[in-house]
Design a protein around this motif. Structure first.
Motif: not given
Ligand SMILES: CC(C)(COP(=O)(O)OP(=O)(O)OC[C@H]1O[C@@H](n2cnc3c(N)ncnc32)[C@H](O)[C@@H]1OP(=O)(O)O)[C@@H](O)C(=O)NCCC(=O)NCCS
Length: 162
Positions: A24-26, A84-88, A92-99, A124-126, A129-131, A133-135
């Motif tokens: 999953g993560v990798s 470079d980043y990964w969130v466990a 996911w989808k709690k805004g952590i990656g963006t912050k 394909e990594n939507k 990509a969104r993170i 763009e958001k920052i």
């Protein structure tokens, strides 16, 4: 969720090993799959060397006091950084990656004097990509990943932040 970054320490390695050994993560990163048995401790040794050279700042992402992933700020060139980043998955989808990405960029600018940042991610990594763009990253060129690479034959995109 409250998100802070702090430098990776040895005590984080068991969780890193555990999260990166699961599917999953990798999948959309350059992290090796399957993850080697000593993957986390080998990675730690390498990044600590780069850290002492001032070229790589590996952070733990801490969300409400829990280890939630990792983000690295790297020196690409003198005044140009990369992240470079990964969130466990449980986080996911709690805004952590963006912050985390926002704080990593601030660190690069304020503490390391980076004037701009470059990074890339698979088309394909939507989520990633969104993170970006958001920052405030801007889309750069799309390119085909070479056949010798982990994602050989797939399309990726460069992103820039000035
Ligand atoms: C990509 C990743 C870092 C996203 O982390 P996250 O903490 O879930 O991201 P956020 O919660 O901050 O979400 C940021 C935005 O992306 C969206 N998003 C997150 N995951 C998504 C997904 N799988 N598909 C589509 N959009 C997604 C969110 O909805 C949010 O958009 P919005 O604010 O417009 O609603 C995480 O899924 C991950 O670690 N993936 C594996 C490793 C990886 O791909 N690293 C990046 C390599 S380039």
């Amino acid at each position: 969720m409250n998100v802070i970054l702090r430098l990776i320490k040895k005590g984080d390695l068991p969780l890193i090993q555990q999260y990166l050994s699961k599917d999953g993560v990798s999948r959309m990163t350059n992290i090796p799959e399957p993850y080697p048995t000593n993957g986390a401790s080998d990675w730690f040794e390498i990044v600590m060397e780069e850290f002492h050279e001032g070229n790589h700042y590996p952070f733990a992402i801490i969300a409400d006091d829990q280890f939630a992933g990792s983000i690295s700020v790297r020196r690409e060139q003198d005044r140009i950084g990369a992240i470079d980043y990964w969130v466990a998955p449980p986080f996911w989808k709690k805004g952590i990656g963006t912050k985390a990405a926002e704080q990593a960029v601030d660190f690069g600018r304020n503490e390391l004097g980076f004037k701009s940042f470059e990074t890339c991610c698979l088309i394909e990594n939507k989520g990633s990509a969104r993170i970006l763009e958001k920052i405030g990253f801007q889309k750069g060129k799309e390119f085909l990943i070479g056949s010798g690479e982990k994602h050989g034959g797939k399309m990726a995109r460069l992103y820039y932040l000035y």
